[in-house]
Motif scaffolding. Structure first.
Motif, mmCIF file in Angstrom:
data_model
loop_
_atom_site.group_PDB
_atom_site.id
_atom_site.type_symbol
_atom_site.label_atom_id
_atom_site.label_comp_id
_atom_site.label_asym_id
_atom_site.label_seq_id
_atom_site.Cartn_x
_atom_site.Cartn_y
_atom_site.Cartn_z
ATOM 1 N N CYS A 81 0.844 -1.189 0.000
ATOM 2 C CA CYS A 81 0.000 0.000 0.000
ATOM 3 C C CYS A 81 0.881 1.240 0.000
ATOM 4 C CB CYS A 81 -0.976 -0.001 1.181
ATOM 5 S SG CYS A 81 -0.199 0.131 2.802
ATOM 6 N N TYR A 82 0.274 2.385 -0.234
ATOM 7 C CA TYR A 82 1.054 3.605 -0.393
ATOM 8 C C TYR A 82 0.174 4.823 -0.192
ATOM 9 C CZ TYR A 82 -1.320 3.410 -4.892
ATOM 10 O OH TYR A 82 -2.280 3.328 -5.862
ATOM 11 N N ALA A 83 0.808 5.962 0.036
ATOM 12 C CA ALA A 83 0.131 7.251 0.076
ATOM 13 C C ALA A 83 1.168 8.311 -0.234
ATOM 14 C CB ALA A 83 -0.505 7.512 1.436
ATOM 15 N N GLY A 84 0.834 9.240 -1.107
ATOM 16 C CA GLY A 84 1.779 10.288 -1.451
ATOM 17 C C GLY A 84 1.212 11.235 -2.485
ATOM 18 N N GLU A 85 1.909 12.335 -2.687
ATOM 19 C CA GLU A 85 1.475 13.335 -3.645
ATOM 20 C C GLU A 85 1.866 12.936 -5.067
ATOM 21 O OE1 GLU A 85 -0.282 15.978 -2.878
ATOM 22 O OE2 GLU A 85 -0.167 15.790 -0.687
ATOM 23 N N VAL A 86 0.986 13.206 -6.005
ATOM 24 C CA VAL A 86 1.287 13.042 -7.430
ATOM 25 C C VAL A 86 1.018 14.379 -8.104
ATOM 26 C CG1 VAL A 86 0.767 10.579 -7.436
ATOM 27 C CG2 VAL A 86 -1.046 12.210 -7.971
ATOM 28 N N ALA A 87 1.682 14.618 -9.231
ATOM 29 C CA ALA A 87 1.555 15.901 -9.920
ATOM 30 C C ALA A 87 1.395 15.681 -11.412
ATOM 31 C CB ALA A 87 2.779 16.775 -9.651
ATOM 32 N N LEU A 88 0.614 16.552 -12.037
ATOM 33 C CA LEU A 88 0.374 16.488 -13.474
ATOM 34 C C LEU A 88 0.685 17.848 -14.095
ATOM 35 C CD1 LEU A 88 -3.069 14.639 -13.502
ATOM 36 C CD2 LEU A 88 -0.833 13.636 -13.955
ATOM 37 N N MET A 141 -3.825 7.569 -2.518
ATOM 38 C CA MET A 141 -3.670 6.468 -1.565
ATOM 39 C C MET A 141 -4.152 5.199 -2.253
ATOM 40 S SD MET A 141 -5.419 8.487 1.656
ATOM 41 C CE MET A 141 -6.820 9.003 0.633
ATOM 42 N N GLY A 142 -3.487 4.085 -2.012
ATOM 43 C CA GLY A 142 -3.929 2.884 -2.697
ATOM 44 C C GLY A 142 -3.291 1.624 -2.185
ATOM 45 N N ALA A 143 -3.747 0.518 -2.753
ATOM 46 C CA ALA A 143 -3.247 -0.804 -2.394
ATOM 47 C C ALA A 143 -3.148 -1.651 -3.649
ATOM 48 C CB ALA A 143 -4.179 -1.469 -1.375
ATOM 49 N N GLU A 144 -2.102 -2.467 -3.716
ATOM 50 C CA GLU A 144 -1.890 -3.341 -4.867
ATOM 51 C C GLU A 144 -1.608 -4.759 -4.378
ATOM 52 O OE1 GLU A 144 -2.415 -1.856 -7.746
ATOM 53 O OE2 GLU A 144 -2.439 0.142 -6.816
ATOM 54 N N LEU A 145 -2.318 -5.705 -4.976
ATOM 55 C CA LEU A 145 -2.103 -7.129 -4.699
ATOM 56 C C LEU A 145 -1.378 -7.687 -5.921
ATOM 57 C CD1 LEU A 145 -4.680 -9.576 -3.149
ATOM 58 C CD2 LEU A 145 -3.094 -10.307 -4.921
#
Length: 370
Positions: free
Chosen positions: A105-112, A127-131
């Motif tokens: 899992c993770y949480a952080g800023e992203v920019a476009l 924020m998200g989770a990956e299996l």
């Protein structure tokens, strides 16, 4: 007085104390929920080589990334626009030998560099989770249920989930409704715009029923079954039904089998999460393949801005704050902080407790309401 240089670029904004606190509370609730389900947090860097960020997931648009030249390597760097691709890189490199399924899992800023018309923000908390290691129905069910549980932990109750089948056109074009490869993109485009006339003109007359196989899950699934004369979609529909059964009454489920916006790299299953009070989707997820390692994966991403919008007034609940006069006992203050009090210490005798946002004042060893 605000100077011209103090203004922020379009799509960027400061999070002032109340909003920053609400974001932190939501992020903590989401990450704690993911941790409780066995997902380990990773923290990828803010900047990577552009080629790496664009090469792990099909459909990631590097042209939307903020790019610049690395003065050391002279290669093009980019600010991350999506953390999912970074988790894919971590799984394929540093954690390549870790047991599967791998839960991260993770949480952080992203920019476009450029936002879209539906969501003008150019910086977002993702924020998200990956299996990693499976795109089976069980993995898809876990992802949807974890996304719902994470939002419930953050304070949401009125949640709806919209399912889609990102590879639907390819599956039908290879079987029941053959399409020349050159015509497939046109058919996808007309399905996206829900244009029946354009769809027929593009050679997709057989695909017209898909425009109407949308809505509440049970009704839409029945229409999709009726269309699936050749049986190519049978296993996918059964998979969707299994996921719906596991969700039960925790969310409203709808189906739009041809929806592709936001599903550029998903494979057989995708989902979008909505909540009452939020104008835009709170998150998206689904199954996909990590390019380079060709490993199956399932996951989802949530975004803080629509989540806070859905929370509404709940995000601004005031906290009890204890004012500490200049002559307070530090050991008493430490004891009160240890049991959950938030304290604000006076710098001089002229400090006003109410003006500083305090709800209580320390009188000897006990808090007294103001």
């Amino acid at each position: 007085m605000t100077d011209q240089d103090d203004l922020l670029p379009i799509g960027l904004e400061d999070a002032l104390p109340e909003r920053a606190a609400a974001i932190t509370r939501a992020m903590r609730a989401v990450l704690d929920t993911m941790d409780s389900h066995g997902y380990d947090r990773v923290r990828p860097p803010l900047i990577e080589f552009e080629h790496s960020l664009g090469g792990r997931m099909q459909g990631v648009a590097t042209r939307r990334m903020v790019r610049f030249t690395d003065p050391d390597s002279l290669r093009t760097l980019a600010l991350r626009g999506d953390m999912t691709v970074q988790v894919g890189r971590i799984a394929a490199t540093g954690l390549a030998t870790a047991p599967r399924p791998l839960r991260l899992c993770y949480a952080g800023e992203v920019a476009l560099l450029r936002a879209d018309q539906l969501d003008p923000a150019r910086q977002r908390l993702q924020m998200g989770a990956e299996l990693i290691g499976s795109d089976a129905v069980a993995a898809a069910s876990e992802a949807v249920l974890l996304a719902i549980a994470s939002l419930e932990a953050a304070g949401l109750a009125d949640i709806s989930v919209d399912f889609t089948l990102p590879d639907l056109v390819d599956v039908l074009a290879d079987g029941a409704f053959p399409l020349d490869p050159s015509a497939r993109e046109a058919v996808r485009r007309e399905l996206d715009t829900k244009d029946a006339g354009g769809l027929a003109a593009a050679g997709g007359h057989d695909y017209l029923p898909l425009l109407y196989a949308t809505g509440p899950f049970s009704e839409a699934a029945d229409k999709l079954k009726a269309l699936d004369a050749g049986g190519e979609l049978a296993s996918r529909i059964e998979g969707l039904e299994a996921i719906v059964e596991r969700i039960g009454s925790r969310a409203r489920i709808t189906l739009d089998p041809t929806e592709r916006h936001g599903f550029e790299y998903q494979s057989w299953f995708g989902f979008t999460i909505y909540a009452a009070g939020a104008r835009n989707a709170i998150g998206r997820g689904g199954t996909y393949t990590i390019r380079g390692s060709d490993e199956a994966a399932t996951g989802f991403s949530l975004y803080a801005e629509p989540l806070l919008e859905a929370l509404g007034s709940a995000e601004g609940a005031p906290r009890d704050t204890l004012f500490l006069p200049t002559d307070h006992d530090p050991s008493v203050a430490a004891r009160l902080r240890a049991i959950g009090w938030r304290t604000v210490a006076a710098i001089d005798d002229g400090n006003d407790a109410l003006a500083l946002g305090c709800t209580h004042r320390l009188d000897g060893s006990e808090p007294v309401a103001l």
